[in-house]
Design a protein around this motif. Sequence first.
Motif, PDB file in Angstrom:
ATOM      1  N   ASN A 131     -54.890  37.037  66.039  1.00  0.00           N
ATOM      2  CA  ASN A 131     -53.893  38.025  66.410  1.00  0.00           C
ATOM      3  C   ASN A 131     -53.332  38.615  65.120  1.00  0.00           C
ATOM      4  O   ASN A 131     -52.613  37.948  64.371  1.00  0.00           O
ATOM      5  N   LEU A 132     -53.673  39.878  64.856  1.00  0.00           N
ATOM      6  CA  LEU A 132     -53.226  40.536  63.629  1.00  0.00           C
ATOM      7  C   LEU A 132     -51.842  41.147  63.769  1.00  0.00           C
ATOM      8  O   LEU A 132     -51.331  41.729  62.812  1.00  0.00           O
ATOM      9  N   GLY A 133     -51.239  41.024  64.946  1.00  0.00           N
ATOM     10  CA  GLY A 133     -49.937  41.640  65.149  1.00  0.00           C
ATOM     11  C   GLY A 133     -50.078  43.140  65.298  1.00  0.00           C
ATOM     12  O   GLY A 133     -51.076  43.643  65.812  1.00  0.00           O
ATOM     13  N   PRO A 134     -49.075  43.918  64.844  1.00  0.00           N
ATOM     14  CA  PRO A 134     -49.167  45.377  64.990  1.00  0.00           C
ATOM     15  C   PRO A 134     -50.178  45.990  64.021  1.00  0.00           C
ATOM     16  O   PRO A 134     -50.260  45.602  62.854  1.00  0.00           O
ATOM     17  N   VAL A 135     -50.961  46.937  64.529  1.00  0.00           N
ATOM     18  CA  VAL A 135     -51.959  47.652  63.730  1.00  0.00           C
ATOM     19  C   VAL A 135     -51.897  49.120  64.108  1.00  0.00           C
ATOM     20  O   VAL A 135     -51.788  49.468  65.288  1.00  0.00           O
ATOM     21  N   LYS A 136     -51.985  49.989  63.114  1.00  0.00           N
ATOM     22  CA  LYS A 136     -52.058  51.427  63.346  1.00  0.00           C
ATOM     23  C   LYS A 136     -53.455  51.919  62.994  1.00  0.00           C
ATOM     24  O   LYS A 136     -54.024  51.532  61.977  1.00  0.00           O
ATOM     25  N   LYS A 137     -53.994  52.778  63.859  1.00  0.00           N
ATOM     26  CA  LYS A 137     -55.281  53.398  63.600  1.00  0.00           C
ATOM     27  C   LYS A 137     -55.160  54.885  63.926  1.00  0.00           C
ATOM     28  O   LYS A 137     -54.579  55.253  64.949  1.00  0.00           O
ATOM     29  N   TYR A 138     -55.710  55.704  63.077  1.00  0.00           N
ATOM     30  CA  TYR A 138     -55.731  57.138  63.361  1.00  0.00           C
ATOM     31  C   TYR A 138     -56.903  57.768  62.631  1.00  0.00           C
ATOM     32  O   TYR A 138     -57.518  57.156  61.745  1.00  0.00           O
ATOM     33  N   GLY A 139     -57.238  58.989  63.027  1.00  0.00           N
ATOM     34  CA  GLY A 139     -58.377  59.631  62.399  1.00  0.00           C
ATOM     35  C   GLY A 139     -58.704  60.972  63.014  1.00  0.00           C
ATOM     36  O   GLY A 139     -57.956  61.512  63.842  1.00  0.00           O
ATOM     37  N   SER A 162     -57.476  52.671  59.273  1.00  0.00           N
ATOM     38  CA  SER A 162     -57.056  51.447  59.941  1.00  0.00           C
ATOM     39  C   SER A 162     -56.086  50.716  59.023  1.00  0.00           C
ATOM     40  O   SER A 162     -56.401  50.463  57.858  1.00  0.00           O
ATOM     41  N   GLU A 163     -54.919  50.388  59.533  1.00  0.00           N
ATOM     42  CA  GLU A 163     -53.892  49.773  58.686  1.00  0.00           C
ATOM     43  C   GLU A 163     -53.196  48.637  59.415  1.00  0.00           C
ATOM     44  O   GLU A 163     -52.460  48.850  60.379  1.00  0.00           O
ATOM     45  N   ILE A 164     -53.433  47.408  58.939  1.00  0.00           N
ATOM     46  CA  ILE A 164     -52.717  46.238  59.449  1.00  0.00           C
ATOM     47  C   ILE A 164     -51.293  46.290  58.907  1.00  0.00           C
ATOM     48  O   ILE A 164     -51.081  46.550  57.712  1.00  0.00           O
ATOM     49  N   GLN A 165     -50.309  46.042  59.777  1.00  0.00           N
ATOM     50  CA  GLN A 165     -48.926  46.251  59.377  1.00  0.00           C
ATOM     51  C   GLN A 165     -48.290  45.050  58.681  1.00  0.00           C
ATOM     52  O   GLN A 165     -47.464  45.212  57.777  1.00  0.00           O
ATOM     53  N   ASN A 166     -48.662  43.837  59.075  1.00  0.00           N
ATOM     54  CA  ASN A 166     -47.977  42.650  58.572  1.00  0.00           C
ATOM     55  C   ASN A 166     -48.934  41.699  57.862  1.00  0.00           C
ATOM     56  O   ASN A 166     -50.146  41.722  58.102  1.00  0.00           O
ATOM     57  N   ASP A 167     -48.374  40.855  57.003  1.00  0.00           N
ATOM     58  CA  ASP A 167     -49.141  39.754  56.431  1.00  0.00           C
ATOM     59  C   ASP A 167     -49.308  38.669  57.490  1.00  0.00           C
ATOM     60  O   ASP A 167     -48.429  38.436  58.318  1.00  0.00           O
ATOM     61  N   ALA A 168     -50.458  38.012  57.464  1.00  0.00           N
ATOM     62  CA  ALA A 168     -50.781  37.011  58.484  1.00  0.00           C
ATOM     63  C   ALA A 168     -50.504  35.610  57.967  1.00  0.00           C
ATOM     64  O   ALA A 168     -50.763  35.293  56.796  1.00  0.00           O
ATOM     65  N   ALA A 174     -47.417  29.652  54.182  1.00  0.00           N
ATOM     66  CA  ALA A 174     -48.474  30.380  53.485  1.00  0.00           C
ATOM     67  C   ALA A 174     -48.827  31.656  54.249  1.00  0.00           C
ATOM     68  O   ALA A 174     -48.928  31.648  55.476  1.00  0.00           O
ATOM     69  N   TYR A 175     -49.024  32.737  53.491  1.00  0.00           N
ATOM     70  CA  TYR A 175     -49.370  34.028  54.088  1.00  0.00           C
ATOM     71  C   TYR A 175     -50.601  34.610  53.399  1.00  0.00           C
ATOM     72  O   TYR A 175     -50.818  34.410  52.194  1.00  0.00           O
ATOM     73  N   GLY A 200     -51.092  46.382  55.133  1.00  0.00           N
ATOM     74  CA  GLY A 200     -51.611  47.561  54.447  1.00  0.00           C
ATOM     75  C   GLY A 200     -53.117  47.571  54.276  1.00  0.00           C
ATOM     76  O   GLY A 200     -53.662  48.551  53.759  1.00  0.00           O
ATOM     77  N   LYS A 201     -53.793  46.518  54.697  1.00  0.00           N
ATOM     78  CA  LYS A 201     -55.249  46.430  54.518  1.00  0.00           C
ATOM     79  C   LYS A 201     -55.978  47.029  55.721  1.00  0.00           C
ATOM     80  O   LYS A 201     -55.433  47.195  56.807  1.00  0.00           O
ATOM     81  N   ARG A 202     -57.259  47.330  55.493  1.00  0.00           N
ATOM     82  CA  ARG A 202     -58.131  47.865  56.528  1.00  0.00           C
ATOM     83  C   ARG A 202     -58.727  46.727  57.333  1.00  0.00           C
ATOM     84  O   ARG A 202     -59.053  45.669  56.781  1.00  0.00           O
ATOM     85  N   GLU A 203     -58.884  46.928  58.628  1.00  0.00           N
ATOM     86  CA  GLU A 203     -59.523  45.922  59.462  1.00  0.00           C
ATOM     87  C   GLU A 203     -60.980  45.722  59.040  1.00  0.00           C
ATOM     88  O   GLU A 203     -61.654  46.654  58.612  1.00  0.00           O
TER      89      GLU A 203
END
Length: 857
Positions: free
Chosen positions: A656-664, A688-694, A718-719, A724-727
């Motif tokens: 579960n990556l939590g919130p993610v934004k995708k657009y294009g 593709s931008e993951i919003q939070n650290d896991a 630990a995180y 900010g990374k791409r899926e």
Amino acid sequence: MKKFLMGSAAIIAVASPAIAFAQSTGSDDFDTIVVTGATVSQGVGGIKIPDSPKAKVVLGQEIIQAQRPGQTINEIINLVPGVSFTNNDPWGSSGGSFTIRGFSSDRISQTFDGIPLNDSGNYAVYTNQQVDGELIENVNVNLGSTDVDSPTAAAVGGTVNIKTMEPSDEYGVLASVSYGNILADGAGDRPYFRMFGVVNTGDLTGHGTKAWFSASRLRNDAAFANYGKVSKQQYNAKIWQDIGDNGDFIALSGHYNQNRNNFGGSPLRANAITGDKSGRFYNIGSTATGGGYPCNVSETSTPNTCGTEFERRFNPSNTGNVRLNSKFTLTERLTFSVDGAYQWVKANGGGTTSANETSFTDATGFTGTGNYNGSFYFGRDLNGDGVLGRVTVLQPSQTNTRRWVGIANLAYEISDAHRVRLSYSYDRARHRQTGAAGFLDQGGTPFDVFPINDPITDAAGNVLQKRDRKSIAELNQIAGEYRGQFFEDQLTVLIGGRLPFFKRELNQNCFTTSSGGFVNCVPTDQVADYIATHPYSYDATTGKATGSALPQARKLKYDKFLPNVGATFKITPEISIAGSYAKNISVPSTDALYNAFVFPADSDSAYRVAETSDSFDASIRYTSSKVQAAVTGWYSKYKNRLVTAYDIDGNGTDTNLGPVKKYGIDSSISYSPIKEVTAYLFGSYIKSEIQNDAVTGSCAAASDIALAGLCYIQDGVAYLRTGGKRERSAPKYLFGGRLQGNFGDFTMGVQAKKTSSRYMNDINGEVQSVTLTDGTTKIIAPGAKFGAYTVVDIDLRYSLASLGMEKGAIQLNVSNLFDKFYVGSFSGGLDTLASSSSAFVNFGSPRAISASLIIGF
């Protein structure tokens, strides 16, 4: 009168006068009636952009028939913007990796005459099991949400809707034979052979009773290794009865597909990153350890490696379905349609293991047979050598599925400009997952690729399993939709919604030992002793479980109202704008739900949330008899983004990556300035931008991830630096095109596509060199970045019409013309290391050529 659809492109182009590109019969009818009486473009060069609120692209037979016979339809739709498919072999029967807008296949709904094809447990699409391309009338790719009546549990990334052809009113026969080979340095002889035939009965009664029947056979050698073959046979049929003269009908169809293929790909090697193509054709195994091919299994109590190589694993499947499609006009304004299907699956995948002939004993004093900590213990002499040691056996993961699907639509035409419909969808799948072992012959080949047919037992006759569970996945869904046209049909508005009720009945017959899905499978006659010696406990404060959770059953439910709205506005007869919004849901896969069995059913730790998303599309389009063009901007926002990673054995792990934004942006244009020439260009940009650290288990200072600065510890937790990374696996851009020329009896096409680089994991780690505190340098592998690649294909078709065979042709196809070496599909996860033993890659298909003779009358 309709023409036989398997003839020339010109015949096919006029054989479908109405727009019937949606999923179910009800969706087809709902869209078709809206445009009745309007001028409808049939597309350009086999490309059609429907004037619907949602972003769609439709490929017709003109472009499908230009591709290699036998090729999977998922490879063919690689020409659609936003779609990325990598084939594991040039011929289409070994599977591959499939995404739309960066979403993997388990987030894409693929349907067959309106019936879902996704696996009912993990939602995957198996691209090597698709219907023969010669039977496809068109394929509609929806670059976003589904239609309101779609019975899907996970489609948030798009839909692929395959529609098979209607039987012709006229008798006809079409047969083809194809031969091909890989043409690349070092490949040697790797032949491909395929036969296909279809008989169209024509109208048998004079009252619209007609049918077609088809069969195909395919064989080819492994694409890279010196071991492995693909054998595929497929049978299809459709019986059709017209009812009256207003388009009503009943159709009954059948499909059976049998695949026998070995695994392809290999553990992740350096050339996957460097791009060095030397060594891509190879011999498997090591003779020094008794492996390679040919070989002989060890006859002692100490196994060798014969038969254990990855390429010697089998991935057999027997799949079939019976489908019903129907439409009935009840009154002048009231229409009822019913689609239904029964599907069955028998399939497995996996390799061998070194099974113990001894019994299992641990520190608790328990002794017994079964599968413990991933190993079999049979408690008897399996190979007859008189010594209780270890023996190599087959241990795939077996799946048997029985599935019922029904979709009913009732549509009412309020007026010529306004329609409404109500829909009910039902989907119930019985999913049986087991893992019995089977024997190998002296050469390391399974006696039966389905061990379930003759499983190995212990001395008491117990069939030992590595997994043992039964699931019922059920969906009851109601939906409604209004479609209205205003301002002399310039504005079309769609307002709809669906309310799915998902139910999961889960029965775990093994003991769950961790949230990673590890289980111990104990024979029934030994369960009481195991429970007594392996007590289970759960600390509600820490959320931690210890011991072995008992075999148990659970029922879970998910439901949510999902609105679906959109509109199109015609600025001119050719130019229109469109926009749509949809809310989507993706229910956790059965793997994720079973992994939670280590926690008590009523605990917070056991709950698995569904993924939800909000998706927006906005398009501008230009359509005419010479041009089909569209530019679409899209945006999707996700809560609880669920992604699944598979290891080399096919075991899935959900994150579960939590919130993610995708657009294009997706764009395409098909242009035919004169009837002899068609040009098609397409392209996509995907952000593709993951919003939070896991959160992760640890961030050890000496680990590759820590050395790369991709993890940290805060307040004792630990995180991973995923924010900010791409899926993983999502390309940043895709673009390509096709140029086709028709010169009398000759048709030639050239098509190309470029795919950008992709990351192996969600922290976007790369192989790199770092300087340690002592001044030395070290190569670390906190992930991998696979480079961009471009593939060029050509096709040449010569019609035999001038020789008196109107429907005959000779066709030549060359794929990957310049023999580009690249990584196609690959494993990946939240923080998978490139050095991980579970990391693997499938190299892209090498250059291959095939020639086909097509005969029809």
